[in-house]
Scaffold this active site. Structure first.
Site, PDB file in Angstrom:
ATOM      1  N   ASP A   1      -4.013  -9.218  12.476  1.00 12.94           N
ATOM      2  CA  ASP A   1      -3.233  -9.179  11.241  1.00 12.94           C
ATOM      3  C   ASP A   1      -2.893 -10.611  10.829  1.00 12.94           C
ATOM      4  O   ASP A   1      -2.106 -11.299  11.494  1.00 12.94           O
ATOM      5  CB  ASP A   1      -1.948  -8.366  11.452  1.00 12.94           C
TER       6      ASP A   1
ATOM      7  N   THR B   1      -0.787   7.637  -1.019  1.00 18.03           N
ATOM      8  CA  THR B   1      -2.080   7.566  -1.713  1.00 18.03           C
ATOM      9  C   THR B   1      -2.957   6.426  -1.187  1.00 18.03           C
ATOM     10  O   THR B   1      -4.146   6.364  -1.480  1.00 18.03           O
ATOM     11  CB  THR B   1      -1.851   7.319  -3.217  1.00 18.03           C
TER      12      THR B   1
ATOM     13  N   ASP C   1       0.893 -11.407  10.248  1.00 19.11           N
ATOM     14  CA  ASP C   1       1.665 -11.464  11.499  1.00 19.11           C
ATOM     15  C   ASP C   1       1.340 -12.728  12.285  1.00 19.11           C
ATOM     16  O   ASP C   1       2.225 -13.352  12.853  1.00 19.11           O
ATOM     17  CB  ASP C   1       1.371 -10.226  12.359  1.00 19.11           C
TER      18      ASP C   1
ATOM     19  N   ARG D   1       0.839  -1.194   0.000  1.00 21.39           N
ATOM     20  CA  ARG D   1       0.000   0.000   0.000  1.00 21.39           C
ATOM     21  C   ARG D   1       0.874   1.244   0.000  1.00 21.39           C
ATOM     22  O   ARG D   1       1.696   1.419   0.904  1.00 21.39           O
ATOM     23  CB  ARG D   1      -0.891  -0.022   1.240  1.00 21.39           C
TER      24      ARG D   1
HETATM   25  N1  URA Z   1      -5.501  -7.500   6.914  1.00 18.97           N
HETATM   26  C1  URA Z   1      -5.389  -8.278   8.008  1.00 18.97           C
HETATM   27  O1  URA Z   1      -4.462  -9.060   8.128  1.00 18.97           O
HETATM   28  N2  URA Z   1      -6.352  -8.165   8.974  1.00 18.97           N
HETATM   29  C2  URA Z   1      -7.390  -7.329   8.876  1.00 18.97           C
HETATM   30  O2  URA Z   1      -8.232  -7.290   9.766  1.00 18.97           O
HETATM   31  C3  URA Z   1      -7.478  -6.526   7.713  1.00 18.97           C
HETATM   32  C4  URA Z   1      -6.519  -6.631   6.748  1.00 18.97           C
END
Ligand code: URA
Length: 212
Positions: A203, A111, A206, A107
């Site tokens: 995440d 932007t 992670d 990302r």
């Molecule tokens: N990406 C993730 O890993 N978790 C989320 O909640 C949103 C995007």
């Protein structure tokens, strides 16, 4: 494509049970990884349900018969890096001869638009059924970009598979690609201000790789 065939929620009790374990913050990296692999096998089973088959002649030990096999060239699984790798592992356990593509997107911090840093898919995609995988369809921006990129290679079909999504992500995705069905284990409530799915599972990258 009629609206009700655009989103498939796989509400099988086994999928929901495993998803609940994955959501819990007390689930270890190693269990999270195993659960994602297992749940992805179950998702693969549903996603392939309508794939066309064709009959071929074979000989069983008892005699000749015509029996069904998947029609066309090998399926292509396309993983959105990096968390897509978790779903890819499970799907390859069910579809061991599938070909594999990778799409890397980050990302742009200014932007917030997705920028491609890696793209590799098999050659001659024309007759292939493709399945794009990413555990979280959150804002929908990377999913939209990944599908647009894959469409350039003109595969026979494209399906999008995730573990979790939310109304905002689905809207963004289907505004851009109304022709592509989404398969998911759940549609959660919403996105929070940091673009995480609520309640979600945190995440996914992670938790899968133990990077936090
Ligand atoms: N990406 C993730 O890993 N978790 C989320 O909640 C949103 C995007």
């Amino acid at each position: 494509m009629p609206a009700d065939t655009k989103v498939h929620v796989i509400d099988h009790p086994l999928v929901q049970h495993k998803l609940t374990l994955m959501r819990s913050k007390d689930t270890s990296t190693s269990n999270f990884r195993s659960l994602l692999r297992e749940i992805s096998m179950l998702l693969a089973y549903e996603v392939c349900r309508d794939f066309p088959t064709t009959k071929i002649p074979i000989e069983t030990p008892i005699g000749p018969t015509m029996a069904p096999v998947l029609d066309g060239k090998k399926i292509v699984l396309v993983s959105i890096m990096r968390a897509g790798g978790g779903i890819l592992d499970g799907m390859l356990a069910i579809l061991p001869s599938a070909r594999v593509g990778h799409i890397g997107l980050y990302r742009d911090p200014k932007t917030l638009a997705p920028v491609e840093y890696f793209y590799k898919v098999p050659e001659a995609m024309g007759d292939r059924d493709t399945i794009i995988v990413d555990p979280m369809l959150a804002t929908g921006n990377s999913a939209v970009a990944a599908v647009a990129r894959l469409k350039e290679s003109n595969p026979r079909s494209i399906k999008f598979v995730c573990l979790l999504t939310c109304p905002e992500g689905l809207k963004t995705f289907h505004d851009a690609h109304p022709d592509i069905p989404v398969y998911t284990a759940a549609i959660d409530e919403r996105l929070n201000e940091k673009s995480y799915i609520v309640p979600g599972l945190g995440d996914a990258g992670d938790r899968l790789f133990g990077t936090k």
